[in-house]
Design a protein around this motif. Structure first.
Motif, PDB file in Angstrom:
ATOM      1  N   GLN A  20     -63.493 -12.622 126.946  1.00  0.00           N
ATOM      2  CA  GLN A  20     -63.133 -13.815 128.250  1.00  0.00           C
ATOM      3  C   GLN A  20     -62.621 -15.012 127.306  1.00  0.00           C
ATOM      4  O   GLN A  20     -61.957 -15.891 127.645  1.00  0.00           O
ATOM      5  CB  GLN A  20     -63.899 -14.386 129.229  1.00  0.00           C
ATOM      6  N   GLY A  21     -62.903 -15.408 126.073  1.00  0.00           N
ATOM      7  CA  GLY A  21     -62.787 -16.785 125.519  1.00  0.00           C
ATOM      8  C   GLY A  21     -62.585 -16.689 124.307  1.00  0.00           C
ATOM      9  O   GLY A  21     -62.224 -17.297 123.479  1.00  0.00           O
ATOM     10  N   THR A  22     -62.008 -15.230 123.836  1.00  0.00           N
ATOM     11  CA  THR A  22     -61.946 -14.857 122.436  1.00  0.00           C
ATOM     12  C   THR A  22     -60.703 -14.309 122.509  1.00  0.00           C
ATOM     13  O   THR A  22     -60.151 -13.500 122.473  1.00  0.00           O
ATOM     14  CB  THR A  22     -62.251 -14.975 121.319  1.00  0.00           C
ATOM     15  N   ILE A  23     -59.751 -14.921 121.196  1.00  0.00           N
ATOM     16  CA  ILE A  23     -57.589 -14.243 121.133  1.00  0.00           C
ATOM     17  C   ILE A  23     -57.979 -14.538 119.555  1.00  0.00           C
ATOM     18  O   ILE A  23     -58.369 -15.593 118.561  1.00  0.00           O
ATOM     19  CB  ILE A  23     -56.875 -14.785 121.158  1.00  0.00           C
ATOM     20  N   VAL A  24     -57.851 -12.703 118.774  1.00  0.00           N
ATOM     21  CA  VAL A  24     -58.408 -12.465 117.894  1.00  0.00           C
ATOM     22  C   VAL A  24     -56.561 -11.648 116.801  1.00  0.00           C
ATOM     23  O   VAL A  24     -55.709 -11.791 117.378  1.00  0.00           O
ATOM     24  CB  VAL A  24     -59.669 -11.450 116.649  1.00  0.00           C
ATOM     25  N   ASN A  25     -56.427 -13.117 115.701  1.00  0.00           N
ATOM     26  CA  ASN A  25     -55.714 -11.197 114.806  1.00  0.00           C
ATOM     27  C   ASN A  25     -56.249 -10.834 114.895  1.00  0.00           C
ATOM     28  O   ASN A  25     -56.518 -10.335 113.588  1.00  0.00           O
ATOM     29  CB  ASN A  25     -55.224 -12.599 113.553  1.00  0.00           C
ATOM     30  N   ALA A  26     -55.436 -10.131 114.529  1.00  0.00           N
ATOM     31  CA  ALA A  26     -55.520  -8.029 114.389  1.00  0.00           C
ATOM     32  C   ALA A  26     -55.237  -8.140 113.236  1.00  0.00           C
ATOM     33  O   ALA A  26     -56.250  -6.743 112.817  1.00  0.00           O
ATOM     34  CB  ALA A  26     -55.193  -6.919 115.677  1.00  0.00           C
ATOM     35  N   LYS A  27     -54.741  -8.499 112.209  1.00  0.00           N
ATOM     36  CA  LYS A  27     -54.742  -8.085 110.872  1.00  0.00           C
ATOM     37  C   LYS A  27     -55.347  -8.734 110.287  1.00  0.00           C
ATOM     38  O   LYS A  27     -55.396  -8.974 108.921  1.00  0.00           O
ATOM     39  CB  LYS A  27     -52.761  -8.691 110.636  1.00  0.00           C
ATOM     40  N   ALA A  28     -56.263  -9.884 110.952  1.00  0.00           N
ATOM     41  CA  ALA A  28     -57.309 -10.973 109.728  1.00  0.00           C
ATOM     42  C   ALA A  28     -58.539  -9.993 110.226  1.00  0.00           C
ATOM     43  O   ALA A  28     -59.952 -10.269 110.453  1.00  0.00           O
ATOM     44  CB  ALA A  28     -56.908 -12.218 110.475  1.00  0.00           C
ATOM     45  N   ILE A  29     -58.887  -8.822 111.418  1.00  0.00           N
ATOM     46  CA  ILE A  29     -59.570  -7.992 111.082  1.00  0.00           C
ATOM     47  C   ILE A  29     -60.351  -7.640 109.860  1.00  0.00           C
ATOM     48  O   ILE A  29     -59.340  -6.856 109.298  1.00  0.00           O
ATOM     49  CB  ILE A  29     -60.250  -6.914 112.621  1.00  0.00           C
ATOM     50  N   GLN A  30     -61.897  -7.493 109.493  1.00  0.00           N
ATOM     51  CA  GLN A  30     -62.867  -6.867 108.834  1.00  0.00           C
ATOM     52  C   GLN A  30     -63.312  -5.768 108.127  1.00  0.00           C
ATOM     53  O   GLN A  30     -62.828  -5.074 108.043  1.00  0.00           O
ATOM     54  CB  GLN A  30     -62.488  -8.302 107.716  1.00  0.00           C
ATOM     55  N   SER A  31     -63.407  -5.870 110.072  1.00  0.00           N
ATOM     56  CA  SER A  31     -64.384  -4.362 109.940  1.00  0.00           C
ATOM     57  C   SER A  31     -64.950  -4.830 111.620  1.00  0.00           C
ATOM     58  O   SER A  31     -64.822  -5.732 112.484  1.00  0.00           O
ATOM     59  CB  SER A  31     -65.450  -4.300 108.640  1.00  0.00           C
ATOM     60  N   PHE A  32     -65.200  -3.540 111.755  1.00  0.00           N
ATOM     61  CA  PHE A  32     -65.576  -3.284 113.978  1.00  0.00           C
ATOM     62  C   PHE A  32     -66.798  -3.313 113.578  1.00  0.00           C
ATOM     63  O   PHE A  32     -67.209  -1.840 113.267  1.00  0.00           O
ATOM     64  CB  PHE A  32     -64.698  -2.882 114.178  1.00  0.00           C
ATOM     65  N   LYS A  33     -67.695  -2.959 114.464  1.00  0.00           N
ATOM     66  CA  LYS A  33     -69.245  -2.856 113.971  1.00  0.00           C
ATOM     67  C   LYS A  33     -69.097  -1.664 115.538  1.00  0.00           C
ATOM     68  O   LYS A  33     -69.560  -2.819 116.060  1.00  0.00           O
ATOM     69  CB  LYS A  33     -70.637  -3.813 113.851  1.00  0.00           C
ATOM     70  N   GLN A  34     -69.851  -0.801 115.673  1.00  0.00           N
ATOM     71  CA  GLN A  34     -70.125  -0.272 116.454  1.00  0.00           C
ATOM     72  C   GLN A  34     -71.106  -0.495 117.406  1.00  0.00           C
ATOM     73  O   GLN A  34     -70.752  -0.224 118.876  1.00  0.00           O
ATOM     74  CB  GLN A  34     -69.850   1.579 116.243  1.00  0.00           C
ATOM     75  N   GLU A  35     -71.899  -0.350 116.555  1.00  0.00           N
ATOM     76  CA  GLU A  35     -73.584  -1.031 117.179  1.00  0.00           C
ATOM     77  C   GLU A  35     -73.549  -2.280 117.745  1.00  0.00           C
ATOM     78  O   GLU A  35     -74.041  -1.900 119.038  1.00  0.00           O
ATOM     79  CB  GLU A  35     -74.562  -0.925 116.195  1.00  0.00           C
ATOM     80  N   THR A  36     -73.102  -2.964 116.975  1.00  0.00           N
ATOM     81  CA  THR A  36     -73.277  -4.678 118.010  1.00  0.00           C
ATOM     82  C   THR A  36     -71.792  -4.619 118.416  1.00  0.00           C
ATOM     83  O   THR A  36     -72.287  -5.760 119.313  1.00  0.00           O
ATOM     84  CB  THR A  36     -73.475  -5.229 116.877  1.00  0.00           C
ATOM     85  N   LYS A  37     -70.672  -3.667 118.678  1.00  0.00           N
ATOM     86  CA  LYS A  37     -70.054  -3.804 119.332  1.00  0.00           C
ATOM     87  C   LYS A  37     -68.764  -5.192 119.089  1.00  0.00           C
ATOM     88  O   LYS A  37     -68.504  -6.299 120.015  1.00  0.00           O
ATOM     89  CB  LYS A  37     -70.423  -4.075 120.819  1.00  0.00           C
ATOM     90  N   THR A  38     -69.083  -5.957 117.497  1.00  0.00           N
ATOM     91  CA  THR A  38     -68.785  -7.100 117.089  1.00  0.00           C
ATOM     92  C   THR A  38     -67.429  -6.849 116.091  1.00  0.00           C
ATOM     93  O   THR A  38     -67.692  -5.799 115.509  1.00  0.00           O
ATOM     94  CB  THR A  38     -70.111  -8.339 116.576  1.00  0.00           C
ATOM     95  N   VAL A  39     -66.551  -7.272 115.553  1.00  0.00           N
ATOM     96  CA  VAL A  39     -65.623  -7.345 114.524  1.00  0.00           C
ATOM     97  C   VAL A  39     -66.074  -8.490 113.847  1.00  0.00           C
ATOM     98  O   VAL A  39     -66.750  -9.447 114.199  1.00  0.00           O
ATOM     99  CB  VAL A  39     -64.110  -7.723 115.298  1.00  0.00           C
ATOM    100  N   THR A  40     -65.869  -8.573 112.833  1.00  0.00           N
ATOM    101  CA  THR A  40     -65.834  -9.272 111.343  1.00  0.00           C
ATOM    102  C   THR A  40     -64.601 -10.075 111.501  1.00  0.00           C
ATOM    103  O   THR A  40     -63.765  -9.183 110.727  1.00  0.00           O
ATOM    104  CB  THR A  40     -66.700  -9.087 110.462  1.00  0.00           C
ATOM    105  N   MET A  41     -64.378 -11.130 110.931  1.00  0.00           N
ATOM    106  CA  MET A  41     -63.312 -11.563 110.841  1.00  0.00           C
ATOM    107  C   MET A  41     -62.998 -11.832 109.066  1.00  0.00           C
ATOM    108  O   MET A  41     -64.201 -12.014 108.433  1.00  0.00           O
ATOM    109  CB  MET A  41     -62.818 -12.713 111.335  1.00  0.00           C
ATOM    110  N   LYS A  42     -61.997 -12.144 108.793  1.00  0.00           N
ATOM    111  CA  LYS A  42     -61.808 -11.979 107.335  1.00  0.00           C
ATOM    112  C   LYS A  42     -62.095 -12.867 106.979  1.00  0.00           C
ATOM    113  O   LYS A  42     -62.896 -13.970 105.340  1.00  0.00           O
ATOM    114  CB  LYS A  42     -60.342 -12.526 106.760  1.00  0.00           C
ATOM    115  N   ASN A  43     -62.671 -14.623 107.510  1.00  0.00           N
ATOM    116  CA  ASN A  43     -63.733 -16.385 107.103  1.00  0.00           C
ATOM    117  C   ASN A  43     -64.848 -15.759 107.477  1.00  0.00           C
ATOM    118  O   ASN A  43     -65.383 -16.465 107.874  1.00  0.00           O
ATOM    119  CB  ASN A  43     -62.581 -17.066 107.942  1.00  0.00           C
TER     120      ASN A  43
END
Length: 280
Positions: free
Chosen positions: A239-262
């Motif tokens: 609801q409160g976050t927009i991310v650049n899909a090209k800046a996503i480093q990984s997606f953790k299925q267990e925690t349902k979180t994305v890690t960005m390049k920063n």
């Protein structure tokens, strides 16, 4: 060059079964025209991928439509990603959410017996979504729905090509081409950011924090207003976050979180995971 079987051609062109049995050859489907071979400079510079879905219960007709689209995209020098559906997926809401982010939808009026209502629902979510309706019925043109166009069965190739080119043209006219910049007012000064440098946009009360390669900036805006200025590869993951899909480093299925390049992490809500998957 795309190849289409005689069965597909028969289905698309309305050839009878007796005629169909006498046709046992493969033909080349709509070879690229010389005048259309020059790649669009927008597509060339961005390596742009045209995401689309074909929703058609009849697999033969769907195969023919897919072959035509592949050929048309070759004419334009366009990389196309085609999602094909012969029936409604088990999760209709995720299906509608995914399709609303596409660049083009080709929908059969008979798809899952409610193709027209699905089109209306998609256009309610994304009013600028290009939709081509495929139908065998004659009175379908009287519908008051903003389609790119209606494609009748049997398909007329030139009509289909025209509608496809119209959809691509509409995409290019949007303010979502990556070679443009994001212009913002920061401390009463106009600042321009390359879209590639923007990593995420996060709601902070009545303001939005924009994190870029250069640093973080706080602007007075809403996420909705900001999202309208961003290209299609910027996706809202909660609801409160927009991310650049090209800046996503990984997606953790267990925690349902994305890690960005920063190295920052963001939660992805259930309704947005299906949308995220097509960008990973």
């Amino acid at each position: 060059m795309s190849i289409v079987s005689s069965r597909m051609i028969c289905e698309l062109c309305g050839i009878s079964r007796s005629q169909k049995e006498r046709i046992n050859f493969w033909i080349c489907c709509f070879p690229p025209r010389k005048k259309d071979r020059r790649r669009s400079r927008y597509m060339e510079s961005e390596n742009y991928v045209f995401h689309m879905a074909i929703c058609e219960n009849d697999s033969a007709i769907q195969g023919g439509l897919s072959s035509c689209v592949t050929s048309f995209s070759t004419e334009l020098g366009l990389t196309v990603n085609i999602q094909q559906y012969t029936r409604m997926p088990l999760n209709p809401q995720a299906f509608i959410a995914r399709c609303s982010y596409m660049n083009l939808i080709i929908m059969s009026a008979e798809f899952d017996k409610k193709g027209i209502s699905l089109c209306e629902e998609l256009l309610n979510q994304n009013s600028t979504l290009p939709v081509i309706l495929v139908s065998k019925e004659k009175g379908i043109s009287e519908l008051n729905i903003p389609f790119i166009g209606i494609l009748k069965i049997p398909v007329i190739p030139e009509r289909f090509r025209l509608l496809f080119h119209r959809a691509v043209g509409q995409l290019l006219c949007k303010k979502q081409i990556r070679n443009r910049r994001l212009n913002l007012i920061i401390d009463n000064k106009r600042v321009a950011f390359e879209y590639q440098s923007v990593i995420s946009c996060k709601k902070m009360g009545e303001k939005v924090e924009i994190k870029c390669v250069q640093g973080s900036y706080l602007i007075t805006s809403t996420l909705k207003m900001l999202k309208e200025k961003l290209p299609d590869y910027f996706i809202q993951i909660n609801q409160g976050t927009i991310v650049n899909a090209k800046a996503i480093q990984s997606f953790k299925q267990e925690t349902k979180t994305v890690t960005m390049k920063n190295k920052e992490e963001h939660n992805v809500t259930k309704g947005n995971r299906e949308i995220l998957k097509q960008f990973l």
